[in-house]
Design a protein around this motif. Structure first.
Motif, PDB file in Angstrom:
ATOM      1  N   GLN A  19       0.804  -1.210   0.000  1.00  0.00           N
ATOM      2  CA  GLN A  19       0.000   0.000   0.000  1.00  0.00           C
ATOM      3  C   GLN A  19       0.844   1.269   0.000  1.00  0.00           C
ATOM      4  OE1 GLN A  19      -3.348  -0.441   2.453  1.00  0.00           O
ATOM      5  NE2 GLN A  19      -4.081   1.611   2.182  1.00  0.00           N
ATOM      6  N   ASP A  20       1.987   1.252   0.655  1.00  0.00           N
ATOM      7  CA  ASP A  20       2.811   2.461   0.749  1.00  0.00           C
ATOM      8  C   ASP A  20       4.221   2.210   0.247  1.00  0.00           C
ATOM      9  OD1 ASP A  20       0.849   4.071   2.004  1.00  0.00           O
ATOM     10  OD2 ASP A  20       1.242   3.063   3.899  1.00  0.00           O
ATOM     11  N   GLY A  21       4.891   3.312  -0.123  1.00  0.00           N
ATOM     12  CA  GLY A  21       6.313   3.258  -0.387  1.00  0.00           C
ATOM     13  C   GLY A  21       6.761   2.982  -1.803  1.00  0.00           C
ATOM     14  N   ASN A  22       5.866   2.733  -2.720  1.00  0.00           N
ATOM     15  CA  ASN A  22       6.295   2.423  -4.079  1.00  0.00           C
ATOM     16  C   ASN A  22       5.445   3.182  -5.079  1.00  0.00           C
ATOM     17  OD1 ASN A  22       7.147   1.357  -6.473  1.00  0.00           O
ATOM     18  ND2 ASN A  22       6.579  -0.752  -6.020  1.00  0.00           N
ATOM     19  N   GLU A  23       5.952   4.318  -5.529  1.00  0.00           N
ATOM     20  CA  GLU A  23       5.222   5.159  -6.484  1.00  0.00           C
ATOM     21  C   GLU A  23       5.106   4.506  -7.855  1.00  0.00           C
ATOM     22  OE1 GLU A  23       3.602   8.264  -6.131  1.00  0.00           O
ATOM     23  OE2 GLU A  23       3.831   7.767  -4.032  1.00  0.00           O
ATOM     24  N   ASP A  24       6.025   3.593  -8.184  1.00  0.00           N
ATOM     25  CA  ASP A  24       5.994   2.933  -9.487  1.00  0.00           C
ATOM     26  C   ASP A  24       4.707   2.154  -9.708  1.00  0.00           C
ATOM     27  OD1 ASP A  24       8.469   3.924 -10.096  1.00  0.00           O
ATOM     28  OD2 ASP A  24       9.545   2.078  -9.604  1.00  0.00           O
ATOM     29  N   LYS A  25       4.078   1.716  -8.635  1.00  0.00           N
ATOM     30  CA  LYS A  25       2.861   0.914  -8.770  1.00  0.00           C
ATOM     31  C   LYS A  25       1.724   1.717  -9.395  1.00  0.00           C
ATOM     32  CE  LYS A  25       1.279   2.159  -4.195  1.00  0.00           C
ATOM     33  NZ  LYS A  25       1.325   1.825  -2.818  1.00  0.00           N
ATOM     34  N   LEU A  26       1.805   3.031  -9.359  1.00  0.00           N
ATOM     35  CA  LEU A  26       0.723   3.856  -9.895  1.00  0.00           C
ATOM     36  C   LEU A  26       0.738   3.952 -11.413  1.00  0.00           C
ATOM     37  CD1 LEU A  26       0.674   6.821  -7.341  1.00  0.00           C
ATOM     38  CD2 LEU A  26      -0.684   4.718  -7.322  1.00  0.00           C
ATOM     39  N   ALA A  27       1.890   3.829 -12.034  1.00  0.00           N
ATOM     40  CA  ALA A  27       2.008   4.048 -13.485  1.00  0.00           C
ATOM     41  C   ALA A  27       1.073   3.152 -14.279  1.00  0.00           C
ATOM     42  CB  ALA A  27       3.452   3.850 -13.926  1.00  0.00           C
ATOM     43  N   ILE A  28       1.053   1.870 -13.996  1.00  0.00           N
ATOM     44  CA  ILE A  28       0.209   0.943 -14.750  1.00  0.00           C
ATOM     45  C   ILE A  28      -1.273   1.207 -14.474  1.00  0.00           C
ATOM     46  CG2 ILE A  28       0.262  -0.926 -13.049  1.00  0.00           C
ATOM     47  CD1 ILE A  28       0.384  -1.346 -16.877  1.00  0.00           C
ATOM     48  N   LYS A  29      -1.569   1.626 -13.267  1.00  0.00           N
ATOM     49  CA  LYS A  29      -2.970   1.922 -12.931  1.00  0.00           C
ATOM     50  C   LYS A  29      -3.439   3.182 -13.648  1.00  0.00           C
ATOM     51  CE  LYS A  29      -3.001  -0.647  -8.817  1.00  0.00           C
ATOM     52  NZ  LYS A  29      -2.636  -0.773  -7.486  1.00  0.00           N
ATOM     53  N   LEU A  30      -2.590   4.192 -13.666  1.00  0.00           N
ATOM     54  CA  LEU A  30      -2.939   5.420 -14.378  1.00  0.00           C
ATOM     55  C   LEU A  30      -3.121   5.147 -15.867  1.00  0.00           C
ATOM     56  CD1 LEU A  30      -0.507   7.779 -12.484  1.00  0.00           C
ATOM     57  CD2 LEU A  30      -3.003   7.782 -12.291  1.00  0.00           C
ATOM     58  N   GLU A  31      -2.264   4.310 -16.416  1.00  0.00           N
ATOM     59  CA  GLU A  31      -2.396   3.943 -17.826  1.00  0.00           C
ATOM     60  C   GLU A  31      -3.720   3.213 -18.078  1.00  0.00           C
ATOM     61  OE1 GLU A  31      -0.206   0.971 -20.979  1.00  0.00           O
ATOM     62  OE2 GLU A  31       1.020   1.894 -19.413  1.00  0.00           O
ATOM     63  N   THR A  32      -4.090   2.339 -17.167  1.00  0.00           N
ATOM     64  CA  THR A  32      -5.338   1.581 -17.282  1.00  0.00           C
ATOM     65  C   THR A  32      -6.558   2.500 -17.267  1.00  0.00           C
ATOM     66  OG1 THR A  32      -4.340  -0.343 -16.225  1.00  0.00           O
ATOM     67  CG2 THR A  32      -6.743  -0.222 -16.182  1.00  0.00           C
ATOM     68  N   LEU A  33      -6.469   3.602 -16.530  1.00  0.00           N
ATOM     69  CA  LEU A  33      -7.618   4.493 -16.337  1.00  0.00           C
ATOM     70  C   LEU A  33      -7.640   5.691 -17.282  1.00  0.00           C
ATOM     71  CD1 LEU A  33      -7.711   4.532 -12.432  1.00  0.00           C
ATOM     72  CD2 LEU A  33      -8.916   3.004 -14.004  1.00  0.00           C
ATOM     73  N   GLN A  34      -6.779   5.723 -18.281  1.00  0.00           N
ATOM     74  CA  GLN A  34      -6.646   6.890 -19.162  1.00  0.00           C
ATOM     75  C   GLN A  34      -7.959   7.391 -19.740  1.00  0.00           C
ATOM     76  OE1 GLN A  34      -3.715   5.817 -22.072  1.00  0.00           O
ATOM     77  NE2 GLN A  34      -2.175   7.062 -21.064  1.00  0.00           N
ATOM     78  N   GLU A  35      -8.855   6.529 -20.131  1.00  0.00           N
ATOM     79  CA  GLU A  35     -10.097   6.957 -20.767  1.00  0.00           C
ATOM     80  C   GLU A  35     -11.249   7.113 -19.784  1.00  0.00           C
ATOM     81  OE1 GLU A  35     -10.919   4.333 -23.997  1.00  0.00           O
ATOM     82  OE2 GLU A  35      -9.096   4.855 -25.063  1.00  0.00           O
ATOM     83  N   CYS A  36     -10.980   6.886 -18.502  1.00  0.00           N
ATOM     84  CA  CYS A  36     -12.038   6.972 -17.491  1.00  0.00           C
ATOM     85  C   CYS A  36     -12.251   8.414 -17.037  1.00  0.00           C
ATOM     86  CB  CYS A  36     -11.684   6.114 -16.280  1.00  0.00           C
ATOM     87  SG  CYS A  36     -11.668   4.346 -16.645  1.00  0.00           S
ATOM     88  N   ILE A  37     -13.471   8.704 -16.583  1.00  0.00           N
ATOM     89  CA  ILE A  37     -13.754  10.025 -16.028  1.00  0.00           C
ATOM     90  C   ILE A  37     -13.620  10.023 -14.512  1.00  0.00           C
ATOM     91  CG2 ILE A  37     -15.276  10.667 -17.929  1.00  0.00           C
ATOM     92  CD1 ILE A  37     -17.612  10.270 -15.798  1.00  0.00           C
ATOM     93  N   ALA A  38     -13.721   8.830 -13.898  1.00  0.00           N
ATOM     94  CA  ALA A  38     -13.659   8.741 -12.435  1.00  0.00           C
ATOM     95  C   ALA A  38     -13.203   7.358 -12.025  1.00  0.00           C
ATOM     96  CB  ALA A  38     -15.027   9.038 -11.823  1.00  0.00           C
ATOM     97  N   VAL A  39     -12.656   7.287 -10.819  1.00  0.00           N
ATOM     98  CA  VAL A  39     -12.347   6.007 -10.194  1.00  0.00           C
ATOM     99  C   VAL A  39     -12.877   6.057  -8.766  1.00  0.00           C
ATOM    100  CG1 VAL A  39      -9.986   6.719  -9.535  1.00  0.00           C
ATOM    101  CG2 VAL A  39     -10.585   4.282  -9.644  1.00  0.00           C
ATOM    102  N   TYR A  40     -13.719   5.104  -8.438  1.00  0.00           N
ATOM    103  CA  TYR A  40     -14.282   4.976  -7.099  1.00  0.00           C
ATOM    104  C   TYR A  40     -13.405   4.013  -6.315  1.00  0.00           C
ATOM    105  CZ  TYR A  40     -18.617   7.218  -8.665  1.00  0.00           C
ATOM    106  OH  TYR A  40     -19.542   8.108  -9.147  1.00  0.00           O
ATOM    107  N   CYS A  41     -12.999   4.433  -5.102  1.00  0.00           N
ATOM    108  CA  CYS A  41     -12.111   3.605  -4.292  1.00  0.00           C
ATOM    109  C   CYS A  41     -12.366   3.886  -2.816  1.00  0.00           C
ATOM    110  CB  CYS A  41     -10.651   3.866  -4.654  1.00  0.00           C
ATOM    111  SG  CYS A  41     -10.177   5.609  -4.618  1.00  0.00           S
ATOM    112  N   ARG A  42     -11.797   3.038  -1.945  1.00  0.00           N
ATOM    113  CA  ARG A  42     -11.954   3.204  -0.497  1.00  0.00           C
ATOM    114  C   ARG A  42     -11.098   4.360   0.015  1.00  0.00           C
ATOM    115  NH1 ARG A  42     -14.169   3.039   2.765  1.00  0.00           N
ATOM    116  NH2 ARG A  42     -13.189   1.835   4.379  1.00  0.00           N
ATOM    117  N   ALA A  43      -9.937   4.579  -0.602  1.00  0.00           N
ATOM    118  CA  ALA A  43      -9.035   5.661  -0.210  1.00  0.00           C
ATOM    119  C   ALA A  43      -8.061   5.901  -1.350  1.00  0.00           C
ATOM    120  CB  ALA A  43      -8.272   5.292   1.068  1.00  0.00           C
ATOM    121  N   CYS A  44      -7.413   7.072  -1.293  1.00  0.00           N
ATOM    122  CA  CYS A  44      -6.483   7.430  -2.355  1.00  0.00           C
ATOM    123  C   CYS A  44      -5.468   8.420  -1.770  1.00  0.00           C
ATOM    124  CB  CYS A  44      -7.247   8.061  -3.517  1.00  0.00           C
ATOM    125  SG  CYS A  44      -6.309   8.270  -5.017  1.00  0.00           S
ATOM    126  N   GLY A  45      -4.191   8.111  -1.897  1.00  0.00           N
ATOM    127  CA  GLY A  45      -3.145   8.979  -1.367  1.00  0.00           C
ATOM    128  C   GLY A  45      -3.035  10.289  -2.129  1.00  0.00           C
TER     129      GLY A  45
END
Length: 158
Positions: free
Chosen positions: A65-91
């Motif tokens: 959950q913490d300490g690795n910013e690299d984990k976000l790159a693939i997620k951001l790429e996955t969500l490129q065409e989305c208008i929103a992401v619903y989640c329990r929390a977000c840093g």
């Protein structure tokens, strides 16, 4: 670094351009039950005034959950065409990156079911969208206009 381990994509996407893409951090495609940064999967739905359908489910490898910013790159790429992401929390870093991409992070309470969240979004579309949703709709329309401009510039054969 995280990677996509499995992806399910609905092939009949002929009308998907008309729908707003909304992601949910979920392990079961029923409940939003994951933190954005450590989400193991996203279910992406196409949402319109009177319809909603599952478009894609993307699964990722194990993530801390913490300490690795690299984990976000693939997620951001996955969500490129989305208008929103619903989640329990977000840093904070993830929020900044999502907003820069044009994706609105939406924090939900524990046990939030996806179906009612989609219904509420559809109701908001019918009644008049909030400011973030209105901006997302406008961005989506501009992207569609640009797509048609690009097609026209390629030329058409008679």
């Amino acid at each position: 670094m995280s990677e996509v381990t499995r992806q399910l994509r609905v092939l009949d996407d002929s009308e998907d351009r008309q729908l707003l893409k909304v992601a949910f951090a979920t392990s079961d495609r029923q409940v939003v039950n994951q933190h954005f940064g450590s989400a193991r999967s996203f279910a992406i739905y196409g949402v319109g005034l009177d319809e909603a359908r599952l478009l894609t489910v993307t699964e990722f490898g194990d993530l801390a959950q913490d300490g690795n910013e690299d984990k976000l790159a693939i997620k951001l790429e996955t969500l490129q065409e989305c208008i929103a992401v619903y989640c329990r929390a977000c840093g904070a870093s993830a929020v900044r990156q999502l907003l820069a991409l044009g994706v609105q992070p939406v924090k939900v309470s524990e046990g939030a079911q996806i179906a009612p969240l989609i219904a509420a979004l559809q109701q908001e579309l019918k009644e008049g969208p909030s400011s973030w949703l209105a901006k997302a709709i406008k961005r989506n329309q501009v992207a569609d206009d640009n797509r048609f401009d690009a097609m026209e510039s390629e030329g058409w054969l008679d």
